[in-house]
Design a protein around this motif. Structure first.
Motif, PDB file in Angstrom:
ATOM      1  N   ARG A   1       0.827  -1.207   0.000  1.00 31.51           N
ATOM      2  CA  ARG A   1       0.000   0.000   0.000  1.00 31.51           C
ATOM      3  C   ARG A   1       0.862   1.258   0.000  1.00 31.51           C
ATOM      4  O   ARG A   1       0.617   2.201  -0.741  1.00 31.51           O
ATOM      5  N   CYS A   2       1.876   1.301   0.862  1.00 37.14           N
ATOM      6  CA  CYS A   2       2.771   2.467   0.949  1.00 37.14           C
ATOM      7  C   CYS A   2       4.101   1.977   1.506  1.00 37.14           C
ATOM      8  O   CYS A   2       4.234   1.759   2.717  1.00 37.14           O
TER       9      CYS A   2
ATOM     10  N   VAL B   1       2.738   6.806  -0.885  1.00 35.57           N
ATOM     11  CA  VAL B   1       1.545   6.697  -1.720  1.00 35.57           C
ATOM     12  C   VAL B   1       0.315   7.107  -0.907  1.00 35.57           C
ATOM     13  O   VAL B   1       0.040   6.526   0.151  1.00 35.57           O
TER      14      VAL B   1
ATOM     15  N   ASN C   1      -3.299   7.075   0.351  1.00 35.81           N
ATOM     16  CA  ASN C   1      -4.262   5.976   0.377  1.00 35.81           C
ATOM     17  C   ASN C   1      -5.251   6.198   1.518  1.00 35.81           C
ATOM     18  O   ASN C   1      -5.148   7.173   2.277  1.00 35.81           O
ATOM     19  N   SER C   2      -6.189   5.271   1.669  1.00 33.96           N
ATOM     20  CA  SER C   2      -7.257   5.427   2.655  1.00 33.96           C
ATOM     21  C   SER C   2      -6.770   5.333   4.096  1.00 33.96           C
ATOM     22  O   SER C   2      -7.509   5.691   5.021  1.00 33.96           O
ATOM     23  N   LYS C   3      -5.554   4.862   4.327  1.00 29.06           N
ATOM     24  CA  LYS C   3      -5.017   4.710   5.686  1.00 29.06           C
ATOM     25  C   LYS C   3      -4.165   5.903   6.118  1.00 29.06           C
ATOM     26  O   LYS C   3      -3.651   5.917   7.234  1.00 29.06           O
ATOM     27  N   CYS C   4      -4.024   6.891   5.268  1.00 30.81           N
ATOM     28  CA  CYS C   4      -3.152   8.034   5.594  1.00 30.81           C
ATOM     29  C   CYS C   4      -3.608   8.761   6.863  1.00 30.81           C
ATOM     30  O   CYS C   4      -2.796   9.278   7.624  1.00 30.81           O
TER      31      CYS C   4
END
Length: 310
Positions: free
Chosen positions: A57-58, A273, A275-278
């Protein structure tokens, strides 16, 4: 004037030999010290199923958390760890519910709580997850082989070998004699969509481990893998199944995903990157795309809110 005065003062200090005064000592202005990959070609890369999703994801967040950037264990994680420990005592639906609840109660005070008032609701949530687990076990058609089973298997690779290691919550066998890995989830929002489930990295890694012989004493044919959601607000546990990785037109995707993850983990550069978890990332202040991260030579940003500042 202030900038010139500051520069003059730094020059005076640098001439006097004060450490850190000369720009050559400023970390933010130094050139890249080492451009080699994190893992040299030919050396093994250690991949754990639980870290795969984060790395894919990142990769920057994965790198920083791996090297000390992760935060302390949260209340939710503490409760989840306790439920996982209790689940080790529940092989099937015949497990003594009272004994499981006593186990949770005896160890609940060891969990760090953000506030004392959270003790009641969080303990009730833990007990509810135990009950969900028992009800799920009552309808589970597979046979248990092992609980909290550790594994380590080597995947040979043309560029670098991969050491796939980890631990499975439950290893089960289906009616066809195939191995199925079960991962118990205790988070409130860990359910995944059908599209994401088909190639869920953690489950895929478990399947790749099965196919590589990580559980050779039981077999090496994967019958799929599953997430069992215990922590959501639903009344009962939800089992989310990933089909066997050897089936369908994309057979072998799980092992390929492990190899791609290994390449990501062994790289020389790591990408940030969005993403929704930032929003819940613990290393936001070190991230160049978060809006909170900045170079060490940049001045802090002061925002005014009403009469005060933050």
């Amino acid at each position: 004037p202030a900038r010139r005065a500051a520069a003059a003062e730094l020059a005076r200090l640098a001439a006097a030999g004060v450490p850190g005064a000369h720009p050559d000592d400023w970390w933010g202005l130094r050139v890249l010290s080492d451009d080699r990959p994190l893992v040299d070609d030919g050396d093994p890369v250690r991949v754990t199923p639980s870290a795969m999703e984060s790395a894919l994801r990142c990769s920057l967040r994965w790198l920083l958390e791996r090297h000390g950037g992760s935060g302390p264990t949260s209340t939710a994680q503490g409760v989840g760890n306790l439920v996982h420990a209790a689940a080790m005592l529940a092989e099937d639906a015949s497990a003594d519910r009272g004994a499981l609840l006593d186990y949770v109660a005896a160890r609940f005070d060891a969990i760090e709580l953000a506030a004392r008032w959270m003790a009641g609701p969080e303990r009730e949530r833990a007990e509810a997850m135990v009950d969900k687990l028992l009800r799920w076990l009552a309808t589970n058609p597979r046979r248990l082989l092992a609980i909290e089973h550790e594994f380590a298997v080597r995947l040979d690779d043309p560029n670098r070998p991969i050491d796939l290691t980890g631990r499975v919550d439950r290893l089960e066998v289906d009616e066809a004699g195939r191995l199925v890995v079960i991962d118990l989830k205790t988070g409130k929002s860990t359910a995944v969509t059908g599209t994401d489930l088909a190639e869920h990295p953690q489950l895929g890694a478990y399947q790749a481990a099965v196919e590589a012989g990580a559980f050779a004493e039981f077999g090496d044919e994967s019958g799929g893998a599953a997430l069992v959601q215990l922590g959501t607000s639903a009344k009962d546990a939800r089992e989310q199944n990933q089909p066997a990785a050897s089936e369908g037109p994309a057979a072998g995707w799980a092992t390929a995903l492990v190899r791609r993850t290994a390449d990501t983990m062994a790289a020389a550069t790591f990408a940030a990157v969005a993403n929704s978890k930032c929003r819940v990332c613990p290393v936001r202040t070190s991230c160049p795309v978060s809006g909170q991260g900045r170079q060490v030579v940049e001045p802090p940003t002061v925002r005014r809110t009403g009469e005060g500042e933050e």
